[in-house]
Scaffold this motif. Structure first.
Motif, PDB file in Angstrom:
ATOM      1  N   ASP A 247       0.839  -1.197   0.000  1.00 56.64           N
ATOM      2  CA  ASP A 247       0.000   0.000   0.000  1.00 56.64           C
ATOM      3  C   ASP A 247       0.877   1.251   0.000  1.00 56.64           C
ATOM      4  OD1 ASP A 247      -2.285  -1.493   0.008  1.00 56.64           O
ATOM      5  OD2 ASP A 247      -2.478  -1.509   2.193  1.00 56.64           O
ATOM      6  N   LEU A 248       0.617   2.157  -0.950  1.00 57.35           N
ATOM      7  CA  LEU A 248       1.383   3.392  -1.050  1.00 57.35           C
ATOM      8  C   LEU A 248       0.611   4.537  -0.405  1.00 57.35           C
ATOM      9  CD1 LEU A 248       2.665   3.167  -4.732  1.00 57.35           C
ATOM     10  CD2 LEU A 248       3.661   2.207  -2.652  1.00 57.35           C
ATOM     11  N   ASN A 249       1.346   5.528   0.083  1.00 56.90           N
ATOM     12  CA  ASN A 249       0.699   6.682   0.668  1.00 56.90           C
ATOM     13  C   ASN A 249       0.039   7.532  -0.412  1.00 56.90           C
ATOM     14  OD1 ASN A 249       0.105   7.988   3.169  1.00 56.90           O
ATOM     15  ND2 ASN A 249       2.200   7.526   3.825  1.00 56.90           N
ATOM     16  N   TRP A 250      -0.980   8.262  -0.037  1.00 61.66           N
ATOM     17  CA  TRP A 250      -1.850   8.914  -1.015  1.00 61.66           C
ATOM     18  C   TRP A 250      -1.148   9.879  -1.988  1.00 61.66           C
ATOM     19  CZ3 TRP A 250      -2.468  14.180  -1.262  1.00 61.66           C
ATOM     20  CH2 TRP A 250      -2.121  14.928  -0.144  1.00 61.66           C
ATOM     21  N   PRO A 251      -0.091  10.641  -1.599  1.00 67.39           N
ATOM     22  CA  PRO A 251       0.478  11.583  -2.565  1.00 67.39           C
ATOM     23  C   PRO A 251       1.096  10.937  -3.804  1.00 67.39           C
ATOM     24  CG  PRO A 251       1.113  12.185  -0.337  1.00 67.39           C
ATOM     25  CD  PRO A 251       0.532  10.813  -0.267  1.00 67.39           C
ATOM     26  N   VAL A 252       1.489   9.650  -3.724  1.00 63.28           N
ATOM     27  CA  VAL A 252       2.100   9.011  -4.886  1.00 63.28           C
ATOM     28  C   VAL A 252       1.143   8.044  -5.589  1.00 63.28           C
ATOM     29  CG1 VAL A 252       4.491   9.251  -4.123  1.00 63.28           C
ATOM     30  CG2 VAL A 252       3.157   7.264  -3.389  1.00 63.28           C
ATOM     31  N   ARG A 253      -0.109   8.042  -5.175  1.00 67.19           N
ATOM     32  CA  ARG A 253      -1.103   7.210  -5.854  1.00 67.19           C
ATOM     33  C   ARG A 253      -1.829   8.024  -6.906  1.00 67.19           C
ATOM     34  NH1 ARG A 253      -4.852   5.508  -1.372  1.00 67.19           N
ATOM     35  NH2 ARG A 253      -6.056   4.680  -3.125  1.00 67.19           N
TER      36      ARG A 253
ATOM     37  N   TYR B 238      -4.462   9.891  -8.889  1.00 67.47           N
ATOM     38  CA  TYR B 238      -5.665  10.514  -8.344  1.00 67.47           C
ATOM     39  C   TYR B 238      -6.944   9.862  -8.869  1.00 67.47           C
ATOM     40  CZ  TYR B 238      -9.120  13.948  -6.948  1.00 67.47           C
ATOM     41  OH  TYR B 238     -10.228  14.544  -6.389  1.00 67.47           O
ATOM     42  N   SER B 239      -6.961   9.457 -10.106  1.00 74.45           N
ATOM     43  CA  SER B 239      -8.170   8.875 -10.684  1.00 74.45           C
ATOM     44  C   SER B 239      -8.564   7.569  -9.996  1.00 74.45           C
ATOM     45  CB  SER B 239      -7.990   8.638 -12.187  1.00 74.45           C
ATOM     46  OG  SER B 239      -6.935   7.731 -12.424  1.00 74.45           O
ATOM     47  N   THR B 240      -7.617   6.908  -9.309  1.00 74.44           N
ATOM     48  CA  THR B 240      -7.926   5.650  -8.624  1.00 74.44           C
ATOM     49  C   THR B 240      -8.356   5.870  -7.177  1.00 74.44           C
ATOM     50  OG1 THR B 240      -5.640   5.288  -7.908  1.00 74.44           O
ATOM     51  CG2 THR B 240      -6.271   4.405 -10.063  1.00 74.44           C
ATOM     52  N   ARG B 241      -8.118   7.062  -6.618  1.00 74.32           N
ATOM     53  CA  ARG B 241      -8.484   7.315  -5.221  1.00 74.32           C
ATOM     54  C   ARG B 241      -9.591   8.357  -5.084  1.00 74.32           C
ATOM     55  NH1 ARG B 241      -5.698  11.994  -3.426  1.00 74.32           N
ATOM     56  NH2 ARG B 241      -3.904  12.555  -4.709  1.00 74.32           N
ATOM     57  N   ARG B 242     -10.027   8.957  -6.185  1.00 71.97           N
ATOM     58  CA  ARG B 242     -11.026  10.021  -6.105  1.00 71.97           C
ATOM     59  C   ARG B 242     -12.396   9.502  -5.660  1.00 71.97           C
ATOM     60  NH1 ARG B 242     -12.660  11.791 -12.211  1.00 71.97           N
ATOM     61  NH2 ARG B 242     -13.552  13.490 -11.001  1.00 71.97           N
ATOM     62  N   SER B 243     -12.652   8.197  -5.838  1.00 68.66           N
ATOM     63  CA  SER B 243     -13.949   7.635  -5.486  1.00 68.66           C
ATOM     64  C   SER B 243     -13.993   7.113  -4.041  1.00 68.66           C
ATOM     65  CB  SER B 243     -14.316   6.497  -6.446  1.00 68.66           C
ATOM     66  OG  SER B 243     -13.347   5.476  -6.394  1.00 68.66           O
ATOM     67  N   THR B 244     -12.877   7.223  -3.311  1.00 63.78           N
ATOM     68  CA  THR B 244     -12.842   6.741  -1.937  1.00 63.78           C
ATOM     69  C   THR B 244     -13.523   7.738  -1.005  1.00 63.78           C
ATOM     70  OG1 THR B 244     -10.691   7.780  -1.560  1.00 63.78           O
ATOM     71  CG2 THR B 244     -10.687   5.511  -2.357  1.00 63.78           C
TER      72      THR B 244
ATOM     73  N   GLY C 139       1.391   9.552 -10.521  1.00 65.68           N
ATOM     74  CA  GLY C 139       1.277   8.399  -9.648  1.00 65.68           C
ATOM     75  C   GLY C 139       2.213   7.245  -9.954  1.00 65.68           C
ATOM     76  N   ILE C 140       2.388   6.395  -8.941  1.00 66.52           N
ATOM     77  CA  ILE C 140       3.274   5.235  -9.010  1.00 66.52           C
ATOM     78  C   ILE C 140       2.441   3.964  -8.918  1.00 66.52           C
ATOM     79  CG2 ILE C 140       5.112   3.990  -7.787  1.00 66.52           C
ATOM     80  CD1 ILE C 140       6.210   6.704  -6.904  1.00 66.52           C
TER      81      ILE C 140
END
Length: 246
Positions: free
Chosen positions: A55-61, A63-69, A217-218
């Motif tokens: 699991d990576l911290n949010w700044p390197v993920r 955005y399109s994959t975490r915007r729905s969380t 993102g990474i």
């Protein structure tokens, strides 16, 4: 037990096995002191190859994959052609998609977060997906644990090195393109207080990708067991108008 917990326990077990192997080698070692030092400092022994993602911290993920969380955190805009230690509206900033204000100090705090939320990394190698930059991997090292700012700093340093003479010849056709020339001129113009120095250094690796300098993102490549990162086209006038949330 979740799939992530199983992967994490398997990773920790592999690390313990490596430590046991190292202890056995040291107990039975009969070589010279110089060879012993090399054995102890060999990172291939201390850091087993990555076999799965963490699991990576949010700044390197992305955005399109975490915007729905539930709490996606703000969009992060990072132009890798500029030093992340000199944040500006055209270099490194946070912004919420719905226009809400970002808490003061959140950017500075987010840069100090560790790369992973579950595993402490002391060394990692990243590969850029852009074909023009695939010859140069980004190696990040920090004994106390790799932070977000360490990732961004090394990305900037790796691709902002001037091209050597053989590289200038090899990439001549790309460097002569309008996109590369415009990217170089933009860097000179946007480098605060050192435009002359930037121009004297000449074309750098980052200029090969033109305006594709926006970090996106990474992610983990299962085929080769390595982390990759993506770049996006940056808006020519306002970095915040770049399609980060597409």
């Amino acid at each position: 037990m979740s799939a992530h917990q199983e992967r994490l326990e398997r990773y920790q077990l592999e690390q313990r096995n490596e430590e046991i192997k190292m202890q056995r080698r040291l107990r039975t070692y009969s070589g010279t002191f110089k060879e012993l030092v090399k054995t102890i400092t060999d990172t291939s022994l201390l850091e087993p190859p990555l076999k799965h993602s963490v699991d990576l911290n949010w700044p390197v993920r992305e955005y399109s994959t975490r915007r729905s969380t539930t709490d996606p955190m703000p969009m992060l805009f990072f132009d890798i052609s500029h030093n992340p230690n000199n944040p500006s509206p055209n270099t490194l900033l946070l912004m919420r998609e719905e226009g809400q204000e970002v808490p003061e100090g959140l950017l500075a705090e987010s840069m100090q977060l560790e790369f992973s939320t579950s595993t402490r990394f002391t060394t990692i190698k990243l590969k850029c997906e852009e074909p023009e930059l695939e010859n140069w991997d980004v190696t990040v090292e920090r004994p106390d644990g790799i932070r977000i700012i360490d990732i961004f700093e090394e990305i900037f340093k790796t691709y902002n090195l001037p091209l050597k003479t053989p590289e200038l010849l090899y990439y001549r056709d790309i460097l002569d393109s309008a996109s590369c020339q415009q990217a170089f001129e933009r860097r000179c113009k946007e480098t605060p207080g050192s435009a002359v120095h930037t121009r004297r250094r000449g074309m750098c690796r980052i200029d090969l990708v033109g305006s594709r300098t926006l970090f996106n993102g990474i992610f983990f490549n299962d085929d080769i067991g390595q982390y990759h990162f993506q770049l996006l086209e940056q808006h020519p006038i306002n970095i915040c108008l770049s399609p980060l949330s597409a």
